[in-house]
Design an enzyme around this catalytic site. Structure first.
Site, PDB file in Angstrom:
ATOM      1  N   HIS A 135       0.878  -1.174   0.000  1.00 54.73           N
ATOM      2  CA  HIS A 135       0.000   0.000   0.000  1.00 54.73           C
ATOM      3  C   HIS A 135       0.923   1.234   0.000  1.00 54.73           C
ATOM      4  O   HIS A 135       2.020   1.198   0.549  1.00 54.73           O
ATOM      5  CB  HIS A 135      -0.816  -0.060   1.297  1.00 54.73           C
ATOM      6  CG  HIS A 135      -1.890   0.967   1.448  1.00 54.73           C
ATOM      7  ND1 HIS A 135      -1.627   2.261   1.816  1.00 54.73           N
ATOM      8  CD2 HIS A 135      -3.238   0.886   1.318  1.00 54.73           C
ATOM      9  CE1 HIS A 135      -2.769   2.933   1.905  1.00 54.73           C
ATOM     10  NE2 HIS A 135      -3.766   2.118   1.605  1.00 54.73           N
ATOM     11  N   LYS A 240     -10.284   0.250  11.012  1.00 58.46           N
ATOM     12  CA  LYS A 240     -10.515  -0.968  10.221  1.00 58.46           C
ATOM     13  C   LYS A 240     -10.884  -2.148  11.120  1.00 58.46           C
ATOM     14  O   LYS A 240     -11.109  -3.249  10.644  1.00 58.46           O
ATOM     15  CB  LYS A 240      -9.268  -1.325   9.413  1.00 58.46           C
ATOM     16  CG  LYS A 240      -8.937  -0.316   8.304  1.00 58.46           C
ATOM     17  CD  LYS A 240      -7.756  -0.806   7.496  1.00 58.46           C
ATOM     18  CE  LYS A 240      -7.083   0.284   6.708  1.00 58.46           C
ATOM     19  NZ  LYS A 240      -7.755   0.635   5.471  1.00 58.46           N
ATOM     20  N   CYS A 380      -4.908   2.335  -3.399  1.00 56.04           N
ATOM     21  CA  CYS A 380      -3.637   2.870  -2.874  1.00 56.04           C
ATOM     22  C   CYS A 380      -2.485   1.897  -3.120  1.00 56.04           C
ATOM     23  O   CYS A 380      -1.580   1.765  -2.277  1.00 56.04           O
ATOM     24  CB  CYS A 380      -3.720   3.208  -1.389  1.00 56.04           C
ATOM     25  SG  CYS A 380      -4.915   4.481  -1.018  1.00 56.04           S
TER      26      CYS A 380
HETATM   27  N1  PLP Z   1      -1.701  -0.496   4.733  1.00 52.74           N
HETATM   28  C1  PLP Z   1      -2.644  -1.227   4.150  1.00 52.74           C
HETATM   29  C2  PLP Z   1      -2.310  -2.606   3.663  1.00 52.74           C
HETATM   30  C3  PLP Z   1      -3.928  -0.704   3.985  1.00 52.74           C
HETATM   31  O1  PLP Z   1      -4.867  -1.438   3.383  1.00 52.74           O
HETATM   32  C4  PLP Z   1      -4.200   0.587   4.461  1.00 52.74           C
HETATM   33  C5  PLP Z   1      -5.524   1.204   4.274  1.00 52.74           C
HETATM   34  O2  PLP Z   1      -6.282   0.859   3.404  1.00 52.74           O
HETATM   35  C6  PLP Z   1      -3.170   1.311   5.071  1.00 52.74           C
HETATM   36  C7  PLP Z   1      -1.936   0.732   5.197  1.00 52.74           C
HETATM   37  C8  PLP Z   1      -3.371   2.683   5.566  1.00 52.74           C
HETATM   38  O3  PLP Z   1      -4.321   2.736   6.589  1.00 52.74           O
HETATM   39  P1  PLP Z   1      -4.809   4.139   7.104  1.00 52.74           P
HETATM   40  O4  PLP Z   1      -5.405   4.841   5.930  1.00 52.74           O
HETATM   41  O5  PLP Z   1      -5.823   3.823   8.145  1.00 52.74           O
HETATM   42  O6  PLP Z   1      -3.625   4.843   7.628  1.00 52.74           O
END
Ligand code: PLP
Length: 422
Positions: A135, A240, A380
């Site tokens: 991500h 989440k 993302c």
């Molecule tokens: N890492 C992964 C694998 C994710 O799916 C996400 C969010 O979709 C994130 C990091 C980032 O999470 P946040 O937007 O809550 O910081």
């Protein structure tokens, strides 16, 4: 214990999603005249009544600034905030509560490691390994760090069936590797990376390297034990995992966090401040500058209590059942291509897919007309999509309150979209 670190001594009790749905007020909503089928849990999960009520109760009866107050409310609020830290510590089996830092979300937690520990410990010529499936939140902090300090960023490849290429990892564990940053569960491929096995390879071949695990998609869905994973840092988000927005967690080994300079400076994280100099507070306050997300931490504590009562092993088993069924059903649809491993084993409840001749945004729009919420886009993870030669994809992602009937509705919705598009 299986290679991916998910182990149970006894099989988990089955959960009853129909009964659990009653805990989530939003799930009675109708969207466009249809019952809501919320299949966008990888983006953010819905909140059970106990979390909503914990927030309301705290704001109604227990709210105050924390840590520095000497009045009763402040002491009570401090106790509530710190007991949320204890809840997180136990939930991930962290060896030391001082290594549990509250952040805004996983993204901030990963940036914290990069900016604080990274800048102090990674230098010119050092190597940082990330994977091709990251991500953006577990890629851009490392790319920026590499650019800032003159380090080299290298990508661990993925196999044709969407798993991490462990031979590719081994080939890259050469030279001054200082850091390996990887996700536990991919938010696109759905694959669960075998972190203990990966950690063993890293420890054996690059002893100086620290391991950062992005737990954003694993901590909410499966039992995560940082000691079993053998990672140095773990990042995840409260929103989440049935908790509020605005609260996330960085777990780090205290000996590593202690040697890192603060990420943000200001109130709440100091020892002593003079006109020209300052000393920093001990962990965890050292990394929690400013007034923290007090109520949100309390809400996260309530979410953890809720998930703990149901049992993470039961939640994981339920999601495995949903994903196995979804894969089977989707595979039966002509023109549908599932991204990531086709075997449900070691896959979490995230299924990205494409439907021939239908743009994912059109598909998401059509499904929304039937009350089915999915996500469409690059999730993302643009370099991953590019590497797979893909444009945007559609993604359905499950949680404890989803049912097999909702998977059927998804599949029927895709079929209707196919009929519409001829
Ligand atoms: N890492 C992964 C694998 C994710 O799916 C996400 C969010 O979709 C994130 C990091 C980032 O999470 P946040 O937007 O809550 O910081």
């Amino acid at each position: 214990m299986r290679a991916n670190g998910i182990g149970y001594s006894t099989p988990p009790a089955r959960l009853d999603p129909a009964a659990l749905r009653a805990d989530f007020p939003i799930l009675v909503r109708e969207i466009n005249g249809h019952p809501l089928a919320y299949l966008d849990n990888a983006a953010s999960a819905q909140k059970p009544r106990c979390v909503i009520e914990a927030l309301t109760r705290f704001y109604s009866h227990g709210y105050s600034s924390i840590h520095r107050g000497v009045h009763t409310l402040s002491e009570e609020a401090t106790a509530a905030y710190e007991s949320a830290r204890d809840a997180v510590t136990a939930f991930i089996n962290a060896p030391d509560r001082r290594g549990v830092i509250f952040t805004r979300n996983a993204t901030e937690a990963l940036n914290l490691v990069a900016a604080a520990w990274g800048r102090a410990n990674v230098g010119p010529g050092d190597r940082i390994l990330v994977t091709e499936m990251e991500h953006h939140s577990n890629l851009l902090p490392w790319r920026r760090l590499a650019q800032e300090v003159g380090a080299e960023l290298d990508y661990i490849p993925i196999t044709d069936d969407g798993r991490l290429d462990l031979d590719g990892l081994v080939r890259r564990l050469t030279g001054p590797v200082k850091l390996v940053a990887l996700t536990h569960v991919s938010n696109v491929l759905g694959v669960v990376n075998p972190i203990p096995e990966i950690a063993a390879l890293v420890r054996e071949r690059a002893a100086a390297a620290r391991i950062v695990v992005d737990g954003a998609q694993s901590v909410p869905h499966l039992p995560v034990d940082v000691q079993a994973l053998d990672c140095d840092f773990l990042a995840f988000s409260g929103h989440k995992m049935c908790g509020p927005t605005g609260i996330g967690v960085l777990y780090g080994l205290p000996e590593l966090l202690k040697e890192a300079p603060p990420f943000l400076v200001g109130g709440g994280m100091i020892g002593r401040v003079e006109r020209a100099e300052a000393t920093w507070a001990d962990l965890p306050a050292r990394f929690e500058a400013g007034t923290p997300a007090i109520a949100e931490a309390v809400g996260l504590g309530a979410a953890i209590a809720y998930l703990g009562e149901i049992g993470m092993a039961a939640i994981w088993a339920h999601e495995q059942e949903l994903v196995a069924y979804a894969l089977e059903q989707l595979r039966g649809l002509p023109g549908v291509r599932v991204i990531g491993p086709t075997e449900p084993r070691d896959r979490a409840g995230v299924v990205a897919f494409t439907v021939a001749a239908i743009h994912p945004h059109d598909l998401a729009f059509i499904l929304d007309q039937e009350g089915i919420a999915i996500r469409a886009g690059f999730h993302c993870a643009q370099p991953l999509h590019e590497g797979l030669g893909l444009g945007p994809t559609a993604r359905a992602s499950f949680y404890l309150y989803n049912t097999l009937t909702e998977v059927d509705r998804l599949v029927a919705g895709i079929e209707r979209a196919q009929a519409l598009f001829g």
